[in-house]
Design a protein around this motif. Structure first.
Motif, short mmCIF file in Angstrom:
data_model
loop_
_atom_site.label_atom_id
_atom_site.label_comp_id
_atom_site.label_asym_id
_atom_site.label_seq_id
_atom_site.Cartn_x
_atom_site.Cartn_y
_atom_site.Cartn_z
N GLU A 119 0.83 -1.21 0.00
CA GLU A 119 0.00 0.00 0.00
C GLU A 119 0.86 1.25 0.00
O GLU A 119 0.57 2.21 -0.73
N ALA A 120 1.91 1.26 0.79
CA ALA A 120 2.77 2.45 0.87
C ALA A 120 3.45 2.74 -0.46
O ALA A 120 3.54 3.89 -0.89
N VAL A 121 3.95 1.71 -1.14
CA VAL A 121 4.62 1.90 -2.42
C VAL A 121 3.61 2.24 -3.51
O VAL A 121 3.89 3.05 -4.40
N THR A 122 2.42 1.65 -3.45
CA THR A 122 1.41 1.88 -4.48
C THR A 122 0.82 3.28 -4.40
O THR A 122 0.67 3.96 -5.41
N THR A 133 1.07 8.67 -1.15
CA THR A 133 0.38 9.95 -0.97
C THR A 133 1.25 11.01 -0.32
O THR A 133 1.08 12.19 -0.58
N ASP A 134 2.18 10.60 0.53
CA ASP A 134 3.07 11.56 1.17
C ASP A 134 4.40 11.69 0.43
O ASP A 134 5.30 12.36 0.89
N GLY A 135 4.51 11.00 -0.70
CA GLY A 135 5.71 11.10 -1.49
C GLY A 135 6.82 10.15 -1.08
O GLY A 135 7.90 10.19 -1.63
N PHE A 136 6.56 9.31 -0.09
CA PHE A 136 7.58 8.37 0.36
C PHE A 136 6.91 7.21 1.10
O PHE A 136 5.75 7.29 1.46
#
Length: 147
Positions: free
Chosen positions: A91-94, A97-100
């Motif tokens: 989810e974080a890589v996909t 939203t915060d650019g990282f």
């Protein structure tokens, strides 16, 4: 080039090679499918969802996990710690939203995966996101996958 013409042959081979290498290096075909399904859910890629759900069933992923995947964070013990770390990283890589990727997500994934596995996991998420974007951009409908 028409929308039904998927990719240039050379690009398609390169993307397929990346996907295959990432899956092999992760070493857990069922987990790889969970990752690819979750990214495809986030990207609204019906073709990839249709394909990876079929493959996941072939790999023995339980219907309960497939049913609960979109709510994995609230699913209790349906997913183990390794699966939860992989899904959080997916989810974080996909979404980015915060650019990282948040440090805590990456650190937890690093606790659950050996360095080489983690590299392959990130590559797998990157590859499926690329496929999702191609399929969504080209408006490739579900149903075209045959095992």
């Amino acid at each position: 080039m028409s929308r039904t013409s998927l990719l240039d042959r050379e690009v398609g081979r390169a993307m397929s090679a990346l996907s295959a290498a990432a899956k092999r290096g992760l070493g857990d075909p069922a987990l790889a499918e969970l990752v690819m399904i979750r990214a495809s859910q986030l990207n609204h890629c019906a073709f990839c969802l249709d394909m990876h759900l079929a493959i996941a069933r072939e790999q023995g992923v339980s219907e309960r996990q497939l049913d609960m995947l979109s709510g994995w964070e609230e699913a209790g013990d349906v997913f183990d710690g390794r699966e939860r770390a992989a899904l959080a990283l997916t989810e974080a890589v996909t979404v980015l939203t915060d650019g990282f990727v948040p440090d805590e997500v990456y650190v937890e994934a690093g606790r659950r995966f050996a360095a080489a596995e983690l590299a392959h996991l990130v590559a797998l998420v990157t590859a499926v996101n690329s496929w999702n974007r191609v399929m969504v951009a080209r408006r490739i409908p579900p149903g075209g996958y045959t095992p």
